[in-house]
Design a protein around this motif. Structure first.
Motif, PDB file in Angstrom:
ATOM      1  N   GLU A 111       0.867  -1.174   0.000  1.00 17.12           N
ATOM      2  CA  GLU A 111       0.000   0.000   0.000  1.00 17.12           C
ATOM      3  C   GLU A 111       0.901   1.220   0.000  1.00 17.12           C
ATOM      4  N   GLN A 112       0.317   2.369  -0.291  1.00 15.34           N
ATOM      5  CA  GLN A 112       1.079   3.597  -0.162  1.00 15.34           C
ATOM      6  C   GLN A 112       1.250   3.875   1.327  1.00 15.34           C
ATOM      7  N   TYR A 113       2.379   3.846   1.998  1.00 15.30           N
ATOM      8  CA  TYR A 113       3.695   3.555   1.491  1.00 15.30           C
ATOM      9  C   TYR A 113       4.342   2.534   2.392  1.00 15.30           C
ATOM     10  N   ALA A 114       3.831   1.335   2.377  1.00 12.93           N
ATOM     11  CA  ALA A 114       4.401   0.300   3.240  1.00 12.93           C
ATOM     12  C   ALA A 114       4.002  -1.070   2.715  1.00 12.93           C
ATOM     13  N   PHE A 115       4.815  -2.045   3.055  1.00 15.02           N
ATOM     14  CA  PHE A 115       4.397  -3.431   2.897  1.00 15.02           C
ATOM     15  C   PHE A 115       3.901  -3.886   4.261  1.00 15.02           C
ATOM     16  N   VAL A 116       2.836  -4.668   4.261  1.00 13.97           N
ATOM     17  CA  VAL A 116       2.318  -5.195   5.520  1.00 13.97           C
ATOM     18  C   VAL A 116       2.261  -6.711   5.400  1.00 13.97           C
ATOM     19  N   PRO A 117       2.860  -7.445   6.351  1.00 19.23           N
ATOM     20  CA  PRO A 117       3.733  -6.970   7.423  1.00 19.23           C
ATOM     21  C   PRO A 117       5.069  -6.473   6.867  1.00 19.23           C
ATOM     22  N   ASP A 118       5.714  -5.582   7.618  1.00 21.50           N
ATOM     23  CA  ASP A 118       6.932  -4.987   7.070  1.00 21.50           C
ATOM     24  C   ASP A 118       8.160  -5.856   7.301  1.00 21.50           C
ATOM     25  N   CYS A 119       7.989  -6.970   7.968  1.00 13.36           N
ATOM     26  CA  CYS A 119       9.091  -7.923   8.093  1.00 13.36           C
ATOM     27  C   CYS A 119       8.484  -9.315   8.045  1.00 13.36           C
ATOM     28  N   THR A 120       9.017 -10.159   7.165  1.00  9.81           N
ATOM     29  CA  THR A 120       8.455 -11.493   6.964  1.00  9.81           C
ATOM     30  C   THR A 120       9.493 -12.532   7.352  1.00  9.81           C
ATOM     31  N   ARG A 121       9.109 -13.516   8.155  1.00  9.26           N
ATOM     32  CA  ARG A 121      10.059 -14.564   8.538  1.00  9.26           C
ATOM     33  C   ARG A 121       9.704 -15.856   7.790  1.00  9.26           C
ATOM     34  N   ILE A 122      10.726 -16.445   7.181  1.00  6.65           N
ATOM     35  CA  ILE A 122      10.522 -17.627   6.347  1.00  6.65           C
ATOM     36  C   ILE A 122      11.617 -18.641   6.679  1.00  6.65           C
ATOM     37  N   PRO A 123      11.269 -19.935   6.826  1.00  5.56           N
ATOM     38  CA  PRO A 123      12.306 -20.943   7.062  1.00  5.56           C
ATOM     39  C   PRO A 123      13.100 -21.214   5.788  1.00  5.56           C
ATOM     40  N   VAL A 124      14.408 -21.458   5.940  1.00  5.10           N
ATOM     41  CA  VAL A 124      15.258 -21.694   4.789  1.00  5.10           C
ATOM     42  C   VAL A 124      14.904 -23.055   4.176  1.00  5.10           C
TER      43      VAL A 124
END
Lengths: 292, 196
Positions: B96-109
């Motif tokens: 969205e203007q002006y952010a990604f939500v959530p602004d930090c994404t955790r993903i397993p390798v």
């Protein structure tokens, strides 16, 4: 010239060659785009040719998300900026609104110019912003003992009317959409932290400039004007967003930012916007005189 | 121009004028070189596209961008990382203007990842450097990208499609963590590393 005259004669092969080349490139591109590249799905089996073509064209029905269990729904606000909602807002009647606004005077001040630190100044506030906050109060999306009770007594029509009336009080908060001139001369090296955040933001923390939504220069539907707002009010709202006490911003527009701010920055921002009350930004010079 | 008459027996050309055959030869040579370059470039696109899964996202799904937050797949509490029963991961994000939500994404390798994004307002760009993830996020459509992260680390994801006044401040990140740092979660749970 002699060669040019020959270009249309049937002996000249070049037009045919050119068409054949163009057709060839088109066929190869279509073949590659639909038949080869779109068949390979990482982490999923390769699609057959027909599904690949359909998927590329958007004709496939079986690409819906997996039906996994979803967490319980919690909506930040009931307001969505559909044309219907916008029509409701713009249908606000200023005259009727002025009667309803008499209920606001005790806290929000005469004509919406608040002198209390608890209640925000509403004069000149964007009508869409007031309309949304009233709806959020009415349905408990934003908490406030007083405002929830008052909003429950208002109909949707009343909210639009009072919003239109307060928005028409043009002598305090600068109008948002018309003042679209960004204030220049402020960059990320600005030494004043408040000015830096307001006009340049902080890209490293993912903070967009406040002015990109709250003006001047930028505007986002539902965003309130802030120049001239009560400092204590702004600071408290920032803290509530950061702590999740206030969650009625659609898609965490403010929460994402407020969580990144330090307490000092919140204070500085609040002081900056309140200070704009005494020295309005040049773009709005004359738009709001000092309070009586 | 007009003085070159092909039907007449060729008169000696004045100094500095190149005979037509020589010009044609040079043109043909350059045409062949140009076609060769085109061929190489197309081949590079196709080979890297197929081998690295770098291809235009072919997913076409539509969604109403105005009412996203009122329910459905992109409701606020459904955003973030979901773990599917087969241990693959689906990440839903809003631009969205002006952010990604959530602004930090955790993903397993190492887990197969499917990103699903949509925009609430204008076109945004979603790109993770050094991966095959690069797509436009168009309002009204769901962008879907698949990838697998082979190395843990923090991937910055600035918006790479100019989206307005605050575009430069629109930035988020993906944290790819070893699987032991990614506790098993319920099917209905959504995680992110956004500050709470």
């Amino acid at each position: 010239m002699a060669r040019d005259r020959n270009t249309v004669s049937p002996i000249n092969p070049w037009p045919k060659v050119a068409w054949a080349l163009v057709a060839g490139v088109a066929v190869i591109s279509i073949g590659l785009g639909f038949g080869v590249l779109s068949r390979y799905q990482q982490n999923d089996p390769t699609l057959d040719l027909w599904s690949a073509i359909c998927r590329g064209l958007g004709l496939n029905a079986d690409i819906a998300p997996a039906k996994e269990s979803e967490p319980a729904l919690r909506t930040p606000s009931r307001i969505a900026w559909t044309t219907h909602t916008l029509d409701q807002v713009s249908a606000g009647d200023v005259r009727h609104g002025s009667f309803i606004a008499m209920n606001c005077v005790a806290c929000h001040g005469q004509n919406g110019l608040s002198k209390s630190t608890v209640a925000p100044t509403l004069a000149g506030m964007d009508a869409a912003a007031i309309f949304k906050q009233l709806d959020d109060f009415r349905f408990g999306k934003r908490t406030s003992g007083v405002m929830e009770a008052i909003a429950k007594t208002l109909s949707v029509r009343d909210s639009a009317d009072v919003a239109a009336y307060l928005a028409a009080q043009k002598d305090r908060l600068p109008p948002l959409p018309p003042a679209r001139i960004p204030e220049s001369g402020h960059g990320p090296r600005e030494s004043d932290p408040a000015k830096r955040l307001v006009y340049a933001g902080d890209p490293r923390r993912g903070i967009a400039p406040c002015s990109s939504c709250h003006g001047p220069g930028g505007y986002k539907l539902g965003a309130p004007a802030l120049h001239g707002q009560q400092a204590a009010y702004i600071e408290r709202q920032l803290a509530s967003f950061a702590q999740g006490l206030r969650q009625n911003d659609i898609f965490e527009q403010m929460r994402v930012i407020a969580r990144q701010l330090t307490t000092d920055e919140m204070q500085a921002l609040a002081a900056f916007y309140a200070g704009a009350l005494q020295s309005p930004p040049t773009t709005h010079a004359g738009a709001h005189e000092d309070a009586p | 121009m007009a003085e070159i008459d092909t039907k007449s027996p060729s008169p000696p050309l004045p100094d500095g004028i190149i005979p037509e055959e020589a010009i044609t030869r040079a043109e043909n040579r350059w045409l062949a070189i140009m076609l060769g370059m085109l061929g190489v470039m197309i081949a590079v696109i196709v080979v890297t596209g197929v081998s690295n899964s770098l291809h235009p996202p072919s997913n076409v799904e539509t969604i109403d961008p105005v009412t996203l937050h009122l329910g459905g797949e992109f409701a606020e509490n459904n955003l973030g990382t979901a773990v599917d029963p087969d241990a693959s991961v689906t990440v839903r994000l809003i631009a969205e203007q002006y952010a990604f939500v959530p602004d930090c994404t955790r993903i397993p390798v190492g887990a197969p990842v499917k990103f699903r994004l949509t925009s609430t307002d204008v076109i945004h760009g979603f790109l993770l450097p050094a991966t095959n993830v690069n797509t436009m996020v168009v309002p009204g459509f769901i962008a879907e990208v698949r990838t697998t992260f082979s190395r843990p680390g923090v991937y910055n994801m600035p918006c790479n499609e100019f989206c307005g006044y605050g575009h430069h401040g629109m930035s988020a990140r993906v944290e790819v963590v070893p699987s032991e740092q990614f506790p098993p979660q319920d099917a209905a749970e959504r995680t992110s590393c956004a500050k709470q």
